[in-house]
Motif scaffolding. Sequence first.
Motif, PDB file in Angstrom:
ATOM      1  N   ASN A  88      49.034   1.638  -6.078  1.00  0.00           N
ATOM      2  CA  ASN A  88      48.848   1.473  -7.531  1.00  0.00           C
ATOM      3  C   ASN A  88      47.408   1.173  -7.930  1.00  0.00           C
ATOM      4  O   ASN A  88      47.065   1.275  -9.105  1.00  0.00           O
ATOM      5  N   ASP A  89      46.584   0.803  -6.967  1.00  0.00           N
ATOM      6  CA  ASP A  89      45.166   0.567  -7.254  1.00  0.00           C
ATOM      7  C   ASP A  89      44.311   1.784  -6.929  1.00  0.00           C
ATOM      8  O   ASP A  89      43.089   1.730  -7.019  1.00  0.00           O
ATOM      9  N   LYS A 123      44.069   3.251  -3.961  1.00  0.00           N
ATOM     10  CA  LYS A 123      43.571   3.248  -2.591  1.00  0.00           C
ATOM     11  C   LYS A 123      44.442   4.149  -1.716  1.00  0.00           C
ATOM     12  O   LYS A 123      45.659   4.167  -1.850  1.00  0.00           O
TER      13      LYS A 123
END
Length: 108
Positions: free
Chosen positions: A94-95, A97
């Motif tokens: 969700n970031d 990455k």
Amino acid sequence: MNTKIVQLKARTDDSDIGLVKDEPFYVVTSADAVAGLDKFIAKQTVTYQPATETVDGLMTTDDKKKLNAIKTEPFEGLEFKSPDGSIFVLSVDNDGKAVFTKEESNVR
């Protein structure tokens, strides 16, 4: 059908069109200026219907099936195979990455 090709000769030197006296040349024309050419070309043109998964067209049915199988939406994961045959799935958290996850016992 006998086709006659007409070759002309320059009557005088003409620097505007780059000819010298007695130089042979052919008349340049367009397809629109030749009566019946459009019908002749239409008879020679191969046309294809759109391909489906059951009927060949511009491509074969097998190629159409392969093309239809290509995913075009955002992927949740991409599979990669390592040199030893292990399968890894690349996904994004969700970031944003990158996350590689090894698939268990799915060596291909």
